[in-house]
Design a protein around this motif. Sequence first.
Motif, PDB file in Angstrom:
ATOM      1  N   VAL A   3       8.891  -3.782   3.171  1.00 22.36           N
ATOM      2  CA  VAL A   3       7.274  -3.986   3.307  1.00 22.36           C
ATOM      3  C   VAL A   3       7.303  -5.717   2.769  1.00 22.36           C
ATOM      4  O   VAL A   3       7.697  -5.897   1.894  1.00 22.36           O
ATOM      5  CB  VAL A   3       6.726  -3.077   2.490  1.00 22.36           C
ATOM      6  CG1 VAL A   3       5.185  -3.600   2.515  1.00 22.36           C
ATOM      7  CG2 VAL A   3       6.616  -1.710   3.289  1.00 22.36           C
ATOM      8  N   VAL A   4       6.669  -6.520   3.394  1.00 19.26           N
ATOM      9  CA  VAL A   4       6.360  -7.753   3.106  1.00 19.26           C
ATOM     10  C   VAL A   4       4.842  -8.008   2.598  1.00 19.26           C
ATOM     11  O   VAL A   4       4.056  -7.456   3.435  1.00 19.26           O
ATOM     12  CB  VAL A   4       6.670  -8.920   4.313  1.00 19.26           C
ATOM     13  CG1 VAL A   4       6.364 -10.364   3.819  1.00 19.26           C
ATOM     14  CG2 VAL A   4       8.040  -8.783   4.300  1.00 19.26           C
ATOM     15  N   ASN A   5       4.574  -8.637   1.621  1.00 22.04           N
ATOM     16  CA  ASN A   5       3.356  -8.430   0.840  1.00 22.04           C
ATOM     17  C   ASN A   5       2.930  -9.927   0.665  1.00 22.04           C
ATOM     18  O   ASN A   5       3.975 -10.604  -0.213  1.00 22.04           O
ATOM     19  CB  ASN A   5       3.088  -7.679  -0.091  1.00 22.04           C
ATOM     20  CG  ASN A   5       1.554  -7.602  -0.516  1.00 22.04           C
ATOM     21  OD1 ASN A   5       0.650  -8.329  -0.278  1.00 22.04           O
ATOM     22  ND2 ASN A   5       1.360  -6.434  -1.212  1.00 22.04           N
ATOM     23  N   THR A   6       2.074 -10.636   1.013  1.00 22.53           N
ATOM     24  CA  THR A   6       1.508 -12.169   0.731  1.00 22.53           C
ATOM     25  C   THR A   6       1.089 -12.052  -0.589  1.00 22.53           C
ATOM     26  O   THR A   6       0.943 -13.426  -1.160  1.00 22.53           O
ATOM     27  CB  THR A   6       0.655 -12.762   1.661  1.00 22.53           C
ATOM     28  OG1 THR A   6      -0.494 -12.273   1.814  1.00 22.53           O
ATOM     29  CG2 THR A   6       1.398 -12.601   3.082  1.00 22.53           C
ATOM     30  N   THR A  13       2.194  -2.642  -2.009  1.00 18.26           N
ATOM     31  CA  THR A  13       3.635  -2.729  -1.423  1.00 18.26           C
ATOM     32  C   THR A  13       4.320  -1.424  -1.534  1.00 18.26           C
ATOM     33  O   THR A  13       4.713  -0.808  -0.167  1.00 18.26           O
ATOM     34  CB  THR A  13       4.298  -3.801  -1.931  1.00 18.26           C
ATOM     35  OG1 THR A  13       3.563  -5.153  -1.844  1.00 18.26           O
ATOM     36  CG2 THR A  13       5.948  -3.999  -1.174  1.00 18.26           C
ATOM     37  N   GLU A  14       4.308  -0.658  -2.518  1.00 17.67           N
ATOM     38  CA  GLU A  14       5.160   0.426  -2.737  1.00 17.67           C
ATOM     39  C   GLU A  14       4.386   1.697  -1.938  1.00 17.67           C
ATOM     40  O   GLU A  14       4.882   2.333  -1.570  1.00 17.67           O
ATOM     41  CB  GLU A  14       5.074   0.763  -4.338  1.00 17.67           C
ATOM     42  CG  GLU A  14       5.768  -0.009  -5.022  1.00 17.67           C
ATOM     43  CD  GLU A  14       5.805   0.006  -6.678  1.00 17.67           C
ATOM     44  OE1 GLU A  14       4.805   0.908  -6.986  1.00 17.67           O
ATOM     45  OE2 GLU A  14       6.767  -0.483  -7.429  1.00 17.67           O
ATOM     46  N   ALA A  15       2.893   1.658  -1.852  1.00 15.21           N
ATOM     47  CA  ALA A  15       2.364   2.734  -1.120  1.00 15.21           C
ATOM     48  C   ALA A  15       2.830   2.477   0.488  1.00 15.21           C
ATOM     49  O   ALA A  15       3.037   3.700   1.162  1.00 15.21           O
ATOM     50  CB  ALA A  15       0.802   2.480  -0.910  1.00 15.21           C
ATOM     51  N   GLY A  16       2.773   1.272   0.959  1.00 17.10           N
ATOM     52  CA  GLY A  16       3.120   1.024   2.338  1.00 17.10           C
ATOM     53  C   GLY A  16       4.725   1.526   2.580  1.00 17.10           C
ATOM     54  O   GLY A  16       5.171   2.004   3.348  1.00 17.10           O
ATOM     55  N   PHE A  17       5.818   1.105   1.428  1.00 16.88           N
ATOM     56  CA  PHE A  17       7.005   1.543   1.895  1.00 16.88           C
ATOM     57  C   PHE A  17       7.154   3.123   1.766  1.00 16.88           C
ATOM     58  O   PHE A  17       8.161   3.465   2.372  1.00 16.88           O
ATOM     59  CB  PHE A  17       7.839   0.533   0.466  1.00 16.88           C
ATOM     60  CG  PHE A  17       9.275   0.934   0.551  1.00 16.88           C
ATOM     61  CD1 PHE A  17      10.147   0.331   1.450  1.00 16.88           C
ATOM     62  CD2 PHE A  17       9.814   2.141  -0.158  1.00 16.88           C
ATOM     63  CE1 PHE A  17      11.388   0.769   1.656  1.00 16.88           C
ATOM     64  CE2 PHE A  17      11.253   2.301  -0.122  1.00 16.88           C
ATOM     65  CZ  PHE A  17      12.019   1.673   0.853  1.00 16.88           C
ATOM     66  N   ARG A  18       6.598   3.763   0.988  1.00 13.63           N
ATOM     67  CA  ARG A  18       6.513   5.153   0.976  1.00 13.63           C
ATOM     68  C   ARG A  18       6.159   5.904   2.238  1.00 13.63           C
ATOM     69  O   ARG A  18       7.024   6.469   2.559  1.00 13.63           O
ATOM     70  CB  ARG A  18       5.654   5.752  -0.073  1.00 13.63           C
ATOM     71  CG  ARG A  18       6.023   5.768  -1.520  1.00 13.63           C
ATOM     72  CD  ARG A  18       5.482   6.598  -2.378  1.00 13.63           C
ATOM     73  NE  ARG A  18       4.001   6.264  -2.793  1.00 13.63           N
ATOM     74  CZ  ARG A  18       3.875   5.344  -3.558  1.00 13.63           C
ATOM     75  NH1 ARG A  18       4.597   4.673  -4.440  1.00 13.63           N
ATOM     76  NH2 ARG A  18       2.262   4.890  -3.381  1.00 13.63           N
ATOM     77  N   ASP A  32      -2.269   2.485   4.478  1.00  9.79           N
ATOM     78  CA  ASP A  32      -1.988   2.897   3.017  1.00  9.79           C
ATOM     79  C   ASP A  32      -1.737   1.676   1.999  1.00  9.79           C
ATOM     80  O   ASP A  32      -2.705   1.708   0.816  1.00  9.79           O
ATOM     81  CB  ASP A  32      -0.774   3.968   2.975  1.00  9.79           C
ATOM     82  CG  ASP A  32      -0.800   5.119   3.299  1.00  9.79           C
ATOM     83  OD1 ASP A  32      -1.860   5.503   4.105  1.00  9.79           O
ATOM     84  OD2 ASP A  32      -0.313   6.149   2.927  1.00  9.79           O
ATOM     85  N   GLY A  33      -1.264   0.756   2.477  1.00  2.22           N
ATOM     86  CA  GLY A  33      -0.989  -0.382   1.483  1.00  2.22           C
ATOM     87  C   GLY A  33      -2.375  -1.158   1.286  1.00  2.22           C
ATOM     88  O   GLY A  33      -2.901  -1.398  -0.014  1.00  2.22           O
ATOM     89  N   CYS A  34      -3.319  -1.333   2.227  1.00  2.00           N
ATOM     90  CA  CYS A  34      -4.548  -2.137   2.215  1.00  2.00           C
ATOM     91  C   CYS A  34      -5.523  -1.033   1.469  1.00  2.00           C
ATOM     92  O   CYS A  34      -6.240  -1.532   0.570  1.00  2.00           O
ATOM     93  CB  CYS A  34      -5.134  -2.208   3.578  1.00  2.00           C
ATOM     94  SG  CYS A  34      -4.299  -3.431   4.381  1.00  2.00           S
ATOM     95  N   SER A  35      -5.522   0.246   1.899  1.00  3.90           N
ATOM     96  CA  SER A  35      -6.193   1.235   0.903  1.00  3.90           C
ATOM     97  C   SER A  35      -5.803   1.005  -0.365  1.00  3.90           C
ATOM     98  O   SER A  35      -6.860   1.348  -1.426  1.00  3.90           O
ATOM     99  CB  SER A  35      -6.187   2.593   1.688  1.00  3.90           C
ATOM    100  OG  SER A  35      -6.598   2.625   2.854  1.00  3.90           O
ATOM    101  N   ALA A  44      -5.148  -5.828  -7.996  1.00  2.00           N
ATOM    102  CA  ALA A  44      -5.644  -6.766  -6.909  1.00  2.00           C
ATOM    103  C   ALA A  44      -6.252  -7.723  -7.584  1.00  2.00           C
ATOM    104  O   ALA A  44      -6.822  -8.650  -6.807  1.00  2.00           O
ATOM    105  CB  ALA A  44      -6.267  -5.979  -5.985  1.00  2.00           C
ATOM    106  N   ASP A  45      -6.289  -8.190  -8.886  1.00  2.00           N
ATOM    107  CA  ASP A  45      -6.855  -9.288  -9.370  1.00  2.00           C
ATOM    108  C   ASP A  45      -8.148  -9.319  -9.361  1.00  2.00           C
ATOM    109  O   ASP A  45      -8.804 -10.434  -9.174  1.00  2.00           O
ATOM    110  CB  ASP A  45      -6.199 -10.495  -9.115  1.00  2.00           C
ATOM    111  CG  ASP A  45      -6.389 -11.683  -9.958  1.00  2.00           C
ATOM    112  OD1 ASP A  45      -6.566 -11.632 -11.225  1.00  2.00           O
ATOM    113  OD2 ASP A  45      -6.123 -12.790  -9.572  1.00  2.00           O
TER     114      ASP A  45
END
Length: 74
Positions: A3-6, A13-18, A32-35, A44-45
């Motif tokens: 997974v690549v995250n900007t 990133t971990e959620a998407g990878f799972r 999942d990553g965006c959610s 998310a700062d």
Amino acid sequence: PFVVNTWAFVGATEAGFRVLRDGGDAVDAVVDGCSYAEQHPEEADYSVGYGGSPTEAGETTLDAMVFYGPTHDI
């Protein structure tokens, strides 16, 4: 899979990878990553999701969308 995250949203990133690791598809991994990022503003700062910056009207919106090119599904 990878997974690549900007941004430095490690949990997103971990959620998407799972999803990918467990045999899910790329669209579900993105959702999942965006959610995750929207639901965890502390990671998310405070730039997205419930802790994100409000609109001109002073409202916080959750307006992420995924468009799947091959079928044109949204």
